[in-house]
Scaffold this active site. Structure first.
Site, mmCIF file in Angstrom:
data_model
loop_
_atom_site.group_PDB
_atom_site.id
_atom_site.type_symbol
_atom_site.label_atom_id
_atom_site.label_comp_id
_atom_site.label_asym_id
_atom_site.label_seq_id
_atom_site.Cartn_x
_atom_site.Cartn_y
_atom_site.Cartn_z
ATOM 1 N N GLU A 6 0.833 -1.186 0.000
ATOM 2 C CA GLU A 6 0.000 0.000 0.000
ATOM 3 C C GLU A 6 0.872 1.243 0.000
ATOM 4 O O GLU A 6 1.838 1.322 0.753
ATOM 5 C CB GLU A 6 -0.901 -0.001 1.238
ATOM 6 C CG GLU A 6 -2.052 0.941 1.106
ATOM 7 C CD GLU A 6 -3.144 0.647 2.126
ATOM 8 O OE1 GLU A 6 -3.944 1.543 2.367
ATOM 9 O OE2 GLU A 6 -3.193 -0.467 2.667
ATOM 10 N N THR A 29 0.795 5.796 -0.611
ATOM 11 C CA THR A 29 0.005 6.898 -0.079
ATOM 12 C C THR A 29 -1.342 7.008 -0.773
ATOM 13 O O THR A 29 -2.352 7.266 -0.143
ATOM 14 C CB THR A 29 0.756 8.228 -0.218
ATOM 15 O OG1 THR A 29 1.352 8.258 -1.511
ATOM 16 C CG2 THR A 29 1.802 8.370 0.843
ATOM 17 N N VAL A 30 -1.361 6.835 -2.087
ATOM 18 C CA VAL A 30 -2.643 6.959 -2.795
ATOM 19 C C VAL A 30 -3.040 5.669 -3.495
ATOM 20 O O VAL A 30 -4.073 5.617 -4.124
ATOM 21 C CB VAL A 30 -2.611 8.087 -3.860
ATOM 22 C CG1 VAL A 30 -2.584 9.433 -3.199
ATOM 23 C CG2 VAL A 30 -1.450 7.914 -4.798
ATOM 24 N N VAL A 68 -1.708 -1.956 -4.107
ATOM 25 C CA VAL A 68 -1.333 -2.918 -5.135
ATOM 26 C C VAL A 68 -1.775 -4.291 -4.681
ATOM 27 O O VAL A 68 -1.554 -4.688 -3.534
ATOM 28 C CB VAL A 68 0.187 -2.906 -5.390
ATOM 29 C CG1 VAL A 68 0.541 -3.880 -6.493
ATOM 30 C CG2 VAL A 68 0.658 -1.511 -5.741
ATOM 31 N N LYS A 83 -2.727 -2.092 -9.682
ATOM 32 C CA LYS A 83 -2.456 -0.913 -8.862
ATOM 33 C C LYS A 83 -3.702 -0.047 -8.885
ATOM 34 O O LYS A 83 -4.101 0.463 -9.922
ATOM 35 C CB LYS A 83 -1.268 -0.161 -9.444
ATOM 36 C CG LYS A 83 -0.815 1.012 -8.615
ATOM 37 C CD LYS A 83 0.472 1.577 -9.178
ATOM 38 C CE LYS A 83 0.943 2.778 -8.376
ATOM 39 N NZ LYS A 83 2.201 3.306 -8.903
ATOM 40 N N ASP A 128 12.554 9.147 -9.971
ATOM 41 C CA ASP A 128 12.438 8.502 -8.659
ATOM 42 C C ASP A 128 13.075 7.121 -8.694
ATOM 43 O O ASP A 128 12.472 6.150 -8.266
ATOM 44 C CB ASP A 128 10.980 8.434 -8.214
ATOM 45 C CG ASP A 128 10.862 8.156 -6.720
ATOM 46 O OD1 ASP A 128 11.871 8.351 -6.011
ATOM 47 O OD2 ASP A 128 9.794 7.743 -6.269
#
Lengths: 360, 342
Positions: free
Chosen positions: A19, A21-22, A25, A45, A138
């Site tokens: 899991e 923040t938004v 999965v 997702k 990222d």
């Protein structure tokens, strides 16, 4: 029956994987695929809609758009997208584990050939991104997944974006701090693919050291860790670094001898790492050049193949889930996780499935 | 990425059954090329869901032309680049290839498409700005708001408008099946002018003319029928013609090497017939607009041209009733109903 499966009725969720923040999965089974098909097990997702402020989540849109344009064995594959009541669901390739787990797993010993194999796959993945003008922004071990075929796959394009114009002002608040290059810490607003290369350099070091290479506690601490390890930038090396917005003068230190830190690294490997971790972004090696580096081309040992790497990773203690296509979901878990779409859909569900699903 | 096959998608709504095709049939052949799956045949374009529901051709085309104009104007006020505007138009046209204009108010869908394309093209605009300008442009030159209506965040009616746009945004995403990649004709035009025109002056003027042709081309259904490369080639040809510039037709050779110079239509390997069709459609559009034919000027709006029994018609008359009894001296706060552009 297979023919009418669309949207959420096509996938049967098996269990939750993680899991964010938004997003959530979960592992799922594709009902339209027969038993034994390669891509029968998928990951879904589920991204919650950032509701009633700015409409559909921009991160989700970016990720969907960019993944549609990128298709490469070393970039995570987007298989399907569908909308739920209040969320967007991205169906992606199922992956066994991620690189962070592998690095943390003390029972896995990576040979130089295996490290080389990892690096080659990461670089090939990022090379295709950069060729299509996509910055990932990222990169870190937990965003590099190990696919069921052993290929490393670059995932999580939530912060990624296209960089077409060199004039565009981009935000410097990207990339997890430990993997953030000095120019972003100095708040540069225009940058390019070189930011991803720094992150890959850090991952390379981490693969050898098996601990995070530059774990800074704050942005300033991160800079001091970088300069401790790589020396402070000089005027000749990086001419205009002191004109960057958040420039801070550090006590000048010469670059230390890298050999003493990386005893296990080969000479060419160390040379490549130094080129990836060059302080000046202009002089940092590009993904394409890195793939032509003697480390991959001439130096022995040659990179091992993906299957061998997968075998090694599976032998570790952290990977319990072998992700084999024939694996049947645990019924009890399926019961817990989704009551509405388990087993064969009811007649009503099928009827709904044939009509288009509406959002609200 | 696959998309439910367009025609089967339509049929299911119209109640026409085609054998061997189901919605989202995973075994059906899926076109791999991302832009090809959004091209429709001439026949499919004459049978759009709006048409099937009884909307006449001229009304539909008028809406398409007006929407392009509307998005162009709103985009201008919001100061977004041309690419963002044209992506919005493309989303809009694709949406109405699969949905009916009678079920979804075109101006609202246009606003949602603009909002979405701003996000997709990384030219972010706040939702309140989108709402402010789309409402202002839409209500301009109406009886109550000669300068357009100012709808601010605290105005009554804002919340309703916002909800409508957000709902439509999701609707658009669902209908487009999250396929957000769009091929831009502008970059193909640029490639053509760069490779065929030597001198700077000629290159600049022809690129400019071609660029304008492309901007105008969004007022037609060209972009759901022809590939971006075909449209770009046609625009390039027309602008060269306009400037009396001769383009290589495949017979000339490079002086130094003796190699044959590619004809202008071979650069993107386009079919000359299809390019000619594009030119024709563009010229027809200019002619039609030039004449200011009755259809374009005072032709019926979307709702007026529907058969009287259609539910949309009823909705319209209800709206009229509602509006015809405003309390005197009270400022009008109701947002215009989305019927047609003014």
């Amino acid at each position: 029956m297979v023919a009418s499966l669309i949207g959420e009725h096509r996938y049967e969720k098996v269990k939750a994987l993680g899991e964010g923040t938004v997003s959530v999965v979960s592992k799922a089974r594709d009902r339209s695929k027969k038993k034994g098909d390669k891509d029968r097990i998928v990951a879904i997702k589920k991204i919650r809609m950032g509701h009633r402020k700015d409409g559909v989540n921009i991160t989700a849109l970016r990720e969907i758009k960019l993944l549609q344009e990128l298709s490469h064995p070393n970039v995570i594959g987007l298989l399907d997208v569908y909308a739920g009541k209040n969320n967007v669901n991205m169906v992606i390739e199922y992956c066994v584990t991620d690189l962070e787990e592998v690095i943390r797993d003390r029972t896995i010993f990576l040979t130089p050939a295996e490290i080389k194999c990892c690096m080659k796959m990461i670089l090939e993945g990022i090379n295709i991104c950069h060729k299509k003008w996509v910055l990932h922004r990222d990169l870190k071990p937990s965003n590099i997944l190990v696919g069921a075929d052993g290929n490393l796959k670059i995932a999580d394009f939530g912060l990624a974006r296209l960089h077409a114009s060199p004039k565009a002002r981009l935000t410097h608040q990207v990339i997890t701090r430990w993997y953030r290059p000095p120019e972003l810490l100095y708040a540069a607003r225009s940058y390019g693919p070189s930011v991803d290369m720094w992150s890959i350099g850090c991952i390379f070091a981490e693969l050898i050291l098996r601990i995070p290479y530059l774990p800074g506690d704050s942005d300033i601490d991160q800079l001091s860790k970088i300069f401790q390890a790589r020396g402070t930038p000089t005027k000749e090396d990086w001419p205009d670094h002191d004109s960057l917005p958040a420039f801070v003068q550090f006590k000048e230190t010469p670059p230390p001898d890298q050999r003493q830190f990386f005893l296990a690294a080969s000479p060419e490997g160390l040379d490549l790492m130094n080129k990836m971790l060059h302080l000046n972004p202009q002089k940092r090696i590009s993904a394409e050049e890195a793939l032509q580096h003697p480390y991959f081309v001439t130096e022995q040992p040659t990179p091992c193949d993906a299957e061998a790497l997968l075998e090694k990773i599976r032998s570790g203690s952290t990977v319990k889930d072998k992700g084999s296509p024939d694996e049947e979901p645990d019924e009890s878990e399926a019961d817990d996780n989704n009551n509405e779409s388990q087993n064969a859909p009811s007649a009503l569900a099928k009827a709904i499935g044939q009509r288009k699903l509406s959002f609200s | 990425m696959s998309r439910p096959h367009s025609s089967s998608h339509d049929d299911s709504r119209r109640g026409i059954k085609r054998p061997n095709q189901h919605i989202g049939d995973s075994s059906a052949p899926v076109e791999t090329s991302e832009h090809n799956s959004w091209l429709f045949t001439e026949e499919e374009i004459t049978e759009t869901p709006s048409r099937v529901q009884g909307l006449p051709e001229h009304a539909e085309l008028k809406v398409v032309a007006k929407t392009a104009q509307f998005i162009q104007e709103c985009g201008g006020e919001l100061q977004v680049p041309q690419l963002t505007k044209s992506v919005a138009v493309k989303f809009f046209q694709r949406f109405f290839m699969l949905e009916s204009m009678l079920n979804h108010p075109p101006p609202l869908v246009a606003a949602a498409c603009l909002f979405l394309s701003c996000k997709v093209q990384e030219t972010h605009k706040r939702l309140k700005d989108i709402i402010y300008w789309t409402v202002k442009v839409r209500t301009r030159n109406t009886k109550d708001f000669p300068d357009g209506m100012d709808l601010f965040e605290n105005s009554p009616g804002y919340y309703e408008e916002k909800n409508n746009i957000l709902d439509k945004e999701r609707e658009v995403l669902r209908v487009l099946n999250f396929d957000l990649t769009v091929d831009h004709p502008y970059k193909h035009l640029w490639a053509l002018t760069k490779s065929y025109l030597g001198s700077d002056q000629v290159q600049r003027s022809i690129t400019q003319a071609g660029w304008n042709f492309l901007n105008d081309s969004f007022r037609t259904y060209l972009h759901v029928r022809y590939d971006a490369k075909e449209v770009a080639t046609a625009a390039f040809f027309m602008s060269a013609k306009l400037h009396n510039h001769k383009l290589p037709d495949g017979t000339t050779r490079e002086r130094s090497t003796g190699k044959r110079i590619l004809a202008w239509h071979e650069f993107f390997k386009t079919n000359l017939h299809r390019v000619e069709e594009v030119c024709k459609i563009l010229l027809d559009m200019y002619e039609l607009e030039d004449k200011a034919s009755s259809v374009f000027k005072k032709g019926a709006g979307v709702i007026e041209s529907v058969p009287p029994k259609h539910p949309a018609k009823r909705r319209k008359t209800e709206n009229v009733k509602l509006e015809s009894t405003p309390i005197d001296n009270e400022p009008r706060t109701r947002v215009e109903p989305y019927t047609a552009y003014r």
